[in-house]
Design a protein around this motif. Structure first.
Motif, PDB file in Angstrom:
ATOM      1  N   GLY A  74      37.558 -16.649  23.935  1.00 58.71           N
ATOM      2  CA  GLY A  74      36.217 -16.142  23.713  1.00 58.71           C
ATOM      3  C   GLY A  74      36.149 -15.247  22.495  1.00 58.71           C
ATOM      4  N   GLY A  75      34.942 -14.725  22.241  1.00 62.37           N
ATOM      5  CA  GLY A  75      34.759 -13.842  21.110  1.00 62.37           C
ATOM      6  C   GLY A  75      34.489 -14.593  19.829  1.00 62.37           C
ATOM      7  N   GLU A  76      34.499 -13.860  18.714  1.00 57.44           N
ATOM      8  CA  GLU A  76      34.208 -14.442  17.411  1.00 57.44           C
ATOM      9  C   GLU A  76      35.220 -15.524  17.072  1.00 57.44           C
ATOM     10  N   GLY A  77      34.765 -16.652  16.634  1.00 57.52           N
ATOM     11  CA  GLY A  77      35.633 -17.763  16.268  1.00 57.52           C
ATOM     12  C   GLY A  77      35.914 -18.728  17.395  1.00 57.52           C
ATOM     13  N   ALA A  78      35.571 -18.371  18.633  1.00 55.54           N
ATOM     14  CA  ALA A  78      35.868 -19.234  19.774  1.00 55.54           C
ATOM     15  C   ALA A  78      35.059 -20.531  19.700  1.00 55.54           C
ATOM     16  N   ALA A  79      33.772 -20.439  19.385  1.00 62.90           N
ATOM     17  CA  ALA A  79      32.940 -21.643  19.321  1.00 62.90           C
ATOM     18  C   ALA A  79      33.390 -22.562  18.200  1.00 62.90           C
ATOM     19  N   GLY A  80      33.712 -21.975  17.028  1.00 67.30           N
ATOM     20  CA  GLY A  80      34.194 -22.794  15.912  1.00 67.30           C
ATOM     21  C   GLY A  80      35.497 -23.501  16.239  1.00 67.30           C
ATOM     22  N   ALA A  81      36.418 -22.795  16.932  1.00 66.03           N
ATOM     23  CA  ALA A  81      37.688 -23.411  17.308  1.00 66.03           C
ATOM     24  C   ALA A  81      37.476 -24.565  18.278  1.00 66.03           C
ATOM     25  N   ALA A  82      36.552 -24.388  19.231  1.00 71.21           N
ATOM     26  CA  ALA A  82      36.268 -25.453  20.184  1.00 71.21           C
ATOM     27  C   ALA A  82      35.694 -26.675  19.479  1.00 71.21           C
ATOM     28  N   TRP A  83      34.754 -26.438  18.566  1.00 75.79           N
ATOM     29  CA  TRP A  83      34.154 -27.551  17.842  1.00 75.79           C
ATOM     30  C   TRP A  83      35.182 -28.250  16.948  1.00 75.79           C
ATOM     31  N   ASP A  84      36.024 -27.477  16.272  1.00 75.70           N
ATOM     32  CA  ASP A  84      37.070 -28.066  15.417  1.00 75.70           C
ATOM     33  C   ASP A  84      37.966 -29.008  16.207  1.00 75.70           C
ATOM     34  N   VAL A 108      28.657 -26.748  23.758  1.00 74.73           N
ATOM     35  CA  VAL A 108      29.469 -26.304  22.623  1.00 74.73           C
ATOM     36  C   VAL A 108      28.599 -26.097  21.398  1.00 74.73           C
ATOM     37  N   VAL A 109      27.650 -27.043  21.113  1.00 74.45           N
ATOM     38  CA  VAL A 109      26.785 -26.908  19.946  1.00 74.45           C
ATOM     39  C   VAL A 109      25.909 -25.662  20.069  1.00 74.45           C
ATOM     40  N   THR A 110      25.374 -25.426  21.251  1.00 78.69           N
ATOM     41  CA  THR A 110      24.564 -24.227  21.458  1.00 78.69           C
ATOM     42  C   THR A 110      25.379 -22.968  21.198  1.00 78.69           C
ATOM     43  N   ALA A 111      26.642 -22.952  21.644  1.00 77.57           N
ATOM     44  CA  ALA A 111      27.504 -21.791  21.410  1.00 77.57           C
ATOM     45  C   ALA A 111      27.774 -21.608  19.932  1.00 77.57           C
ATOM     46  N   ILE A 112      27.941 -22.717  19.199  1.00 76.71           N
ATOM     47  CA  ILE A 112      28.182 -22.614  17.751  1.00 76.71           C
ATOM     48  C   ILE A 112      26.982 -21.993  17.068  1.00 76.71           C
ATOM     49  N   GLU A 113      25.778 -22.501  17.368  1.00 76.45           N
ATOM     50  CA  GLU A 113      24.578 -21.977  16.706  1.00 76.45           C
ATOM     51  C   GLU A 113      24.329 -20.519  17.075  1.00 76.45           C
ATOM     52  N   ALA A 114      24.586 -20.166  18.340  1.00 80.44           N
ATOM     53  CA  ALA A 114      24.413 -18.771  18.733  1.00 80.44           C
ATOM     54  C   ALA A 114      25.413 -17.885  18.009  1.00 80.44           C
ATOM     55  N   SER A 115      26.604 -18.390  17.776  1.00 79.85           N
ATOM     56  CA  SER A 115      27.626 -17.606  17.098  1.00 79.85           C
ATOM     57  C   SER A 115      27.314 -17.459  15.627  1.00 79.85           C
ATOM     58  N   TRP A 116      26.849 -18.568  15.000  1.00 78.72           N
ATOM     59  CA  TRP A 116      26.562 -18.517  13.569  1.00 78.72           C
ATOM     60  C   TRP A 116      25.325 -17.681  13.236  1.00 78.72           C
ATOM     61  N   PHE A 117      24.274 -17.875  14.031  1.00 78.50           N
ATOM     62  CA  PHE A 117      22.993 -17.309  13.632  1.00 78.50           C
ATOM     63  C   PHE A 117      22.508 -16.160  14.513  1.00 78.50           C
ATOM     64  N   GLY A 118      23.132 -15.977  15.668  1.00 75.84           N
ATOM     65  CA  GLY A 118      22.660 -14.922  16.555  1.00 75.84           C
ATOM     66  C   GLY A 118      23.712 -13.877  16.847  1.00 75.84           C
ATOM     67  N   ASP A 119      24.880 -14.007  16.217  1.00 76.57           N
ATOM     68  CA  ASP A 119      25.979 -13.064  16.452  1.00 76.57           C
ATOM     69  C   ASP A 119      26.280 -12.899  17.935  1.00 76.57           C
ATOM     70  N   ARG A 120      26.047 -13.942  18.733  1.00 76.20           N
ATOM     71  CA  ARG A 120      26.401 -13.914  20.145  1.00 76.20           C
ATOM     72  C   ARG A 120      27.550 -14.890  20.347  1.00 76.20           C
ATOM     73  N   HIS A 121      28.666 -14.369  20.814  1.00 75.21           N
ATOM     74  CA  HIS A 121      29.869 -15.168  20.898  1.00 75.21           C
ATOM     75  C   HIS A 121      30.210 -15.475  22.348  1.00 75.21           C
ATOM     76  N   PRO A 122      30.906 -16.591  22.594  1.00 76.67           N
ATOM     77  CA  PRO A 122      31.211 -16.991  23.974  1.00 76.67           C
ATOM     78  C   PRO A 122      32.095 -15.972  24.676  1.00 76.67           C
ATOM     79  N   ALA A 123      31.886 -15.867  25.985  1.00 80.31           N
ATOM     80  CA  ALA A 123      32.746 -15.017  26.806  1.00 80.31           C
ATOM     81  C   ALA A 123      34.065 -15.737  27.066  1.00 80.31           C
ATOM     82  N   PRO A 124      35.117 -14.999  27.453  1.00 79.15           N
ATOM     83  CA  PRO A 124      36.379 -15.665  27.778  1.00 79.15           C
ATOM     84  C   PRO A 124      36.201 -16.755  28.828  1.00 79.15           C
ATOM     85  N   ALA A 125      36.807 -17.908  28.580  1.00 78.98           N
ATOM     86  CA  ALA A 125      36.807 -19.085  29.475  1.00 78.98           C
ATOM     87  C   ALA A 125      35.451 -19.769  29.557  1.00 78.98           C
TER      88      ALA A 125
END
Length: 747
Positions: free
Chosen positions: A631-641, A684-701
């Motif tokens: 979780g946290g910053e970079g988690a959504a990008g890593a999942a998408w990658d 996953v896509v929703t988490a990416i957009e929230a991380s990129w544009f809303g500074d809201r990052h996924p929680a652990p797990a």
């Protein structure tokens, strides 16, 4: 699938990623790293010529890499193939005149290169480092370092995995380090550390990383300098092994029989010594072998701590003559200082370099040396047959009588051969005549094939009866021990050839013989090898015994002359000895197979290079999944990658021009994902957009379940091919990283 999550109002879409910027510095760094790591080659190849050849090969690979850096869409594997093709053209131009247009390797040129490779393997198999800069060795070094540079470039630049590139880089350092006889100089450690440090800059190769990389490289180089100057521990063959059997003995790195066979097999003999001061031909002893191990053969063991060979040493109280000998070294470099007879004094040596172990008769040093010239006052024993037959008294150390594990058939043959011999001397003569007498069934031949039976010694005595000095000396020494005569094997040289006022001794004079112990007299030479080339040396006591036998009478002391039995026609059947667990074990005389050593190093290195892309893919996947689960910053990008990489490995790449939503629709369509997998992609896509544009990052797990669902669905619908497993496209292609550019996605 419909993705309805709106884009934030502050931006409609980020500009498409134009692709990675050219990185022309990275291939250059890889090439320099290989040359720096290859420093130990200077310790195993004579002269600087190898550096010019290897530099050309490494430079060519780097030039191709620089050109490819300006065309980033070319797959990394295609770049590697072009580099290999260019390398093949270069070695064709350098090492053969049969290339089409000088650089195109036709059938004739490939045949030449194959012969060079085979020749290099043979020279490595029988040579002692440093070897001469022959065309064969230069070709091997050039081709090897060129291919290693291709592998380093593929891993560090193509796969952006500098740690994996360290594997082929290690081969450039470790292989010559393992072959070097001398301890490597301190600077090789520093250059190797510097080379690996440069690899850390290779994936990006931009100026922003230079300060941090320079600090890291400088620290590694300083540490290597400190370790190298403090210990100088690199190198394996230049020291006595500290291990052993608990009694202070340990095997010496160089196999004396390997070196012996290698010298005898040379097509062009090499001069080694010029000897002056000998009145008659004598054996020149380099070392003695006292430790016989069942299933292994005769082993070189650590000599005693020894004393200075300068002397003086006591002269034996037996008949003999003195000789003042001068030995000029013209090509010998080894652990041993060859000596004649019993040394009384030795002069002209480098101070504190050699020591002399009187019980073994060996003068040695801890690392191979090339002593220019030395003098020796030698006592050359010449006992009579009377003295040898009458010899009685204390025996030497028990190691000289060890026959543990010797096949009972060998003992029975020895007892049959020596039947009727009343003294140790007569037994020794009987065994020598068994191999060399007029009725002997044995033949000397360097082209001896390896035995096919389960006991090489028994086969040599009963079936083959063909060999060279190693087999004959080894067999007679074992047989002497089985009939109660202490014995050892000596390795050195026969007398050589007279040239003007000196005797020339070369590699063709390399030889092994037997020394038997007689109380009050000492170690006495017997030679069971039936040489037919005039190199045989017959000691006076052997001539006297043969004369007595020819006259059909007893020796001067009244003992019967030594018999000359015929070789047995069949070997007695083996018998089990319950008191000796190893009684039926093989006791083979070592026979060289002639197989080159280079495949032992090259093939594993190529295997590691071939598996590098798969290893890199596995490591990247594990790292991405771990980051997504954390979780946290970079988690959504890593999942998408990781999802995009899974798709790319199944030949469904995501173009760099796709937005993340377009890429998601492509994945759903191409992999025919079901409703559950579509929902997981949407999460996953929703988490990416929230991380990129809303500074809201996924929680652990939070993303662990969706990522697993998508991965399982893709894997079930599109199984990986073997090629994709070994050469994952997601590793071998370059593209933009969607975790960094939200408008585009790529593996």
């Amino acid at each position: 699938m419909t993705l309805t999550a709106p884009r934030p109002a502050r931006t409609a879409q980020r500009p498409a990623n134009p692709g990675p910027a050219p990185r022309p510095l990275a291939p250059v760094l890889c090439a320099v790293a290989v040359l720096l790591a290859a420093g130990p080659v200077s310790a195993v190849v004579q002269g600087p010529a190898w550096l010019g050849y290897a530099g050309a090969a490494v430079g060519l690979v780097a030039v191709v890499g620089v050109v490819a850096a300006f065309a980033p869409r070319i797959p990394a594997l295609a770049v590697a193939l072009v580099q290999v093709a260019g390398l093949l053209g270069l070695v064709t131009a350098q090492f053969t005149d049969d290339g089409v247009a000088r650089v195109l390797p036709g059938p004739a040129a490939l045949g030449d290169l194959g012969a060079l490779l085979a020749g290099a393997g043979g020279q490595i198999d029988v040579g002692t480092a440093p070897v001469a800069s022959t065309p064969e060795i230069l070709f091997l070094v050039t081709a090897s370092l060129g291919l290693l540079t291709v592998a380093v470039h593929l891993a560090a630049v193509g796969a952006a995995a500098p740690a994996a590139a360290g594997v082929p880089l290690l081969a450039a350092f470790a292989v010559p380090a393992a072959l070097a006889d001398d301890l490597l100089p301190w600077w090789t450690l520093a250059t190797a550390a510097l080379g690996f440090g440069l690899l850390l800059l290779a994936p990006d190769g931009n100026r922003r990383q230079i300060p941090g990389g320079a600090v890291l490289v400088a620290g590694a180089a300083v540490l290597a300098l400190l370790v190298g100057t403090a210990t100088a521990f690199v190198g394996t063959a230049g020291r006595f092994d500290g291990g052993g059997d608990g009694a202070g003995r340990g095997a010496i790195g160089l196999s004396p029989f390997t070196a012996l066979r290698g010298q005898l097999d040379q097509s062009t003999p090499t001069p080694l010594f010029e000897v002056r001061g000998l009145a008659r031909p004598q054996y020149l002893r380099a070392l003695t072998l006292s430790d016989y191990q069942s299933g292994v053969g005769w082993q070189a063991t650590r000599p005693g701590p020894g004393v200075s060979p300068v002397g003086p040493f006591a002269q034996p109280s037996v008949p003999g003559e003195l000789a003042d000998v001068t030995i000029d070294n013209v090509g010998f470099r080894d652990y041993w200082l060859p000596l004649y007879g019993t040394p009384l004094t030795v002069g002209g040596l480098s101070p504190d370099l050699f020591v002399y172990d009187e019980p073994s008769g060996i003068a040695y040093t801890a690392r191979p040396q090339e002593q220019d010239t030395w003098t020796q006052q030698a006592f050359l024993p010449a006992p009579t047959t009377d003295l040898l037959r009458a010899a009685q008294g204390e025996r030497p150390a028990a190691i000289y009588a060890n026959i543990l594990g010797v096949d009972p058939r060998v003992t029975e043959i020895a007892q049959e051969v020596t039947a009727g011999a009343a003294t140790d001397f007569d037994r020794a003569m009987a065994l020598q005549e068994y191999f060399t007498g007029p009725d002997s069934a044995f033949t000397y031949d360097l082209a001896t094939a390896p035995p096919a039976g389960d006991d090489a010694l028994v086969e040599f005595l009963t079936v083959g009866r063909v060999g060279y000095c190693e087999q004959f000396a080894s067999a007679m020494a074992v047989m002497l021990r089985t009939v109660g005569v202490p014995a050892r094997v000596a390795v050195g040289f026969t007398a050589g050839s007279p040239v003007g006022d000196y005797r020339a001794v070369g590699t063709s004079d390399a030889h092994a013989w037997v020394e038997a112990w007689f109380p009050g007299i000492g170690w006495t030479v017997f030679d069971p090898t039936p040489l037919t080339d005039g190199r045989t040396i017959t000691p006076p006591y052997v001539e006297q015994a043969r004369t007595e036998a020819a006259n059909g009478g007893a020796g001067a002391g009244g003992a019967p002359a030594a018999p000359t039995p015929a070789a047995p026609t069949a070997a007695p059947a083996p018998t089990a000895d319950p008191q000796t667990p190893d009684a039926a074990a093989a006791a083979p005389v070592p026979v060289e197979t002639g197989l080159p050593l280079w495949p032992l190093f090259v093939l594993p290195a190529l295997l590691l290079v071939g598996l590098a892309p798969a290893v890199v893919r596995a490591l990247r996947g594990r790292s991405r999944l771990s980051a997504a689960a954390a979780g946290g910053e970079g988690a959504a990008g890593a999942a998408w990658d990781e999802i995009v990489a899974m798709s790319a490995d199944r030949r469904v790449p995501v173009p760099a021009t796709d937005t993340v939503r377009a890429a998601a629709r492509r994945l759903v369509r191409e992999h025919r994902l079901d409703a559950g997998a579509q929902d997981a992609v949407r999460a996953v896509v929703t988490a990416i957009e929230a991380s990129w544009f809303g500074d809201r990052h996924p929680a652990p797990a939070e993303l662990t379940g969706p990522v697993r669902t998508v991965r399982d669905a893709i894997a079930a619908g599109s199984p990986l091919t073997l090629r994709a497993r070994l050469l994952p496209p997601s590793v071998l292609t370059r593209a933009a990283r969607p975790s960094e550019e939200p408008a585009t996605t790529s593996a």
